[in-house]
Scaffold this motif. Structure first.
Motif, short mmCIF file in Angstrom:
data_model
loop_
_atom_site.label_atom_id
_atom_site.label_comp_id
_atom_site.label_asym_id
_atom_site.label_seq_id
_atom_site.Cartn_x
_atom_site.Cartn_y
_atom_site.Cartn_z
N LEU A 14 0.70 -1.23 0.15
CA LEU A 14 0.17 -0.02 0.08
C LEU A 14 0.84 1.26 0.05
N ALA A 15 1.91 1.08 0.81
CA ALA A 15 2.72 2.49 0.98
C ALA A 15 3.55 2.81 -0.22
N ALA A 16 4.08 1.54 -0.98
CA ALA A 16 4.60 1.74 -2.21
C ALA A 16 3.79 2.22 -3.21
N LYS A 17 2.44 1.76 -3.23
CA LYS A 17 1.75 2.07 -4.34
C LYS A 17 1.33 3.50 -4.20
N VAL A 18 0.80 3.97 -2.85
CA VAL A 18 0.45 5.68 -2.96
C VAL A 18 1.62 6.44 -3.14
N CYS A 19 2.75 5.94 -2.97
CA CYS A 19 3.95 6.79 -3.08
C CYS A 19 4.61 6.79 -4.51
N GLN A 20 4.47 5.59 -5.20
CA GLN A 20 4.78 5.63 -6.53
C GLN A 20 3.76 6.18 -7.40
N LYS A 21 2.67 6.35 -7.18
CA LYS A 21 1.48 7.10 -7.89
C LYS A 21 1.77 8.54 -7.65
N GLY A 22 2.43 9.01 -6.64
CA GLY A 22 2.62 10.52 -6.38
C GLY A 22 1.29 11.06 -5.67
N PHE A 23 0.47 10.14 -4.88
CA PHE A 23 -0.43 10.64 -4.18
C PHE A 23 -0.12 11.33 -2.69
N THR A 24 0.82 10.62 -2.29
CA THR A 24 1.54 11.35 -1.14
C THR A 24 3.07 10.90 -0.99
N THR A 25 3.85 11.10 0.01
CA THR A 25 5.44 11.00 -0.05
C THR A 25 5.61 10.24 1.12
N PRO A 26 6.76 9.33 1.18
CA PRO A 26 7.26 9.04 2.32
C PRO A 26 7.49 9.97 3.56
N GLU A 27 7.79 10.98 3.16
CA GLU A 27 7.96 12.13 4.24
C GLU A 27 6.87 12.49 5.11
#
Length: 316
Positions: free
Chosen positions: A148-161
Motif C-alpha cells: 500500500l505504501a509503495a503504491k500511493v507513493c509511487q503514484k505520487g498521491f503522497t510521499t514517504p516524508e
C-alpha cells in the motif's frame, strides 16, 4: 435549497433534516418511503430512488448517519482516494463525545479530530493518515502495508516524508518500527513489494554488495544497480505484463552496450526462492570482480561460498 440537487451531490442520499429544509413535510417524506420511491438506509437517512444501492450511496449514508464533523477513515478513506476497494465495513472518525451506532460501520471516537479533506465531495482523512491508520489495525499484515505504501507513493498521491510525519505523532502505533523502515526504503526509491523482497530477502539477507535503487544509467533507469561492478537488477512484480516486454528488453540492450550486465528476476523468484536468486547474483558479481562471500540467511539456506561454476560434481 432543492433536495434533488442535494441528493445528486450526495450519491442520491439525503437526510430528513435536509429534506425538511428543502420544503418537504414529514408526511411527504413518509409517503415517498411507503410508496417505495425512497429507501431508508439509516435512521433519518434516505436514498431518493428505488434502484440498487451503490457504494457511493452507502458511503454517503454512513457519513451522514455518523453526524456533523464525521470523516471517512482507514480503508474507507483509501476507497475515497481511489487506492483501495470498497470496504466490507465502513470506518468513520467522529468526535469523542458522540454516542451513536451506525449499522455496517465502525465509529472511531477521537479527541483529536484531524482536518477534513474533501475528495469527490466526501469528508475524509488525508491519505497519509489513512495509510498509518490501516497499518495500526490489529492483524494488519506487513506485506499489505508495504504494498500500500509503495503504491500511493509511487503514484505520487503522497510521499514517504508525509507518512513519516503522520507516524511521528502516533507513539503507540502497532507497526511503528517496521513502518519506519519501510518508509526509509521508499524514500530511497523503493517502488513495490517485489522490490522490497529483493532488497531485504536477497541482497541484505545474504550480505551481498549494496545496490542503489532507481538509478539513472544513461537514458534509462534501473530498479537496482551496483555501479562498482556494473551489475543492475530488474524486478518484475505481479503487475508485469506483455506490454512492458519490448521496453524492458530495449533497456537491457542499452545497459549491455554500456558494459552493464542486467540480472532480471520475477516476483516468484524473490518470493519463493530468494536464496537461489542470491546465489546467482553472488556468482554474477564475482564474475565482475567482487571478492566477497555471500552469507547464508538461515540454516536451511542453500547459498554457498563456492561459485556454482567452480563447484565439482560432488557439490551438485
Amino acid at each position: 435549497m432543492d433536495w434533488k440537487r442535494v441528493a445528486q451531490w450526495q450519491g442520491g442520499v439525503v437526510t430528513l433534516q435536509q429534506a425538511l429544509r428543502a420544503g418537504l413535510t414529514p408526511g411527504a417524506v413518509r409517503a415517498r418511503l411507503q410508496a417505495g420511491k425512497w429507501q431508508r438506509l439509516h435512521r433519518g437517512v434516505y436514498l431518493t430512488h428505488s434502484g440498487p444501492v451503490g457504494d457511493d450511496a452507502v458511503a454517503w449514508a454512513v457519513l451522514l448517519a455518523a453526524g456533523e464533523d464525521a470523516l471517512l477513515s482507514h480503508g474507507s478513506a483509501l476507497w475515497v482516494w481511489g487506492v483501495g476497494p470498497p470496504p466490507t465495513q465502513w470506518t468513520v472518525l467522529v468526535p469523542h463525545d458522540r454516542r451513536r451506532r451506525v449499522d455496517g460501520a465502525v465509529l472511531v471516537r477521537t479527541r483529536d479530530l484531524p482536518r477534513a479533506r474533501s475528495v469527490n465531495g466526501y469528508r475524509t482523512t488525508s491519505l497519509q493518515r489513512a495509510v498509518v491508520d490501516v497499518a495500526d489495525v490489529p492483524g494488519a499484515a506487513v506485506d499489505d502495508v508495504i504494498a500500500l505504501a509503495a503504491k500511493v507513493c509511487q503514484k505520487g498521491f503522497t510521499t514517504p516524508e508525509r507518512i513519516i510525519e503522520e507516524l511521528a505523532s502516533r507513539r503507540g502505533h502497532r507497526m511503528r518500527r517496521p513502518l519506519r523502515l519501510i518508509l526509509g526504503d521508499l524514500t530511497d526509491g523503493l517502488e513495490s513489494l517485489a522490490e522490497h523482497r529483493f532488497l531485504h530477502g536477497v541482497v541484505r539477507a545474504h550480505e551481498l554488495p549494496p545496490f542503489a535503487m532507481q538509478v539513472i544509467m544513461g537514458q534509462t533507469r534501473a530498479d537496482f544497480a551496483n555501479k562498482q561492478f556494473a551489475v543492475s537488477a530488474e524486478i518484475d512484480g505481479l503487475a508485469f505484463h506483455a506490454g512492458a516486454f519490448r521496453s524492458d528488453r530495449r533497456r537491457d540492450r542499452k545497459s549491455s552496450a554500456r558494459g552493464v550486465l542486467t540480472v532480471r528476476a520475477t516476483w516468484w523468484d524473490v518470493e519463493d526462492d530468494p536464496c537461489d536468486l542470491a546465489q546467482d547474483l553472488a556468482d554474477t558479481l564475482r564474475g565482475r570482480g567482487w571478492t566477497g562471500t555471500p552469507i547464508p540467511c538461515s540454516p536451511a539456506c542453500g547459498v554457498r561460498a563456492i561459485p556454482r561454476a567452480a563447484a565439482g560434481p560432488e557439490s551438485q
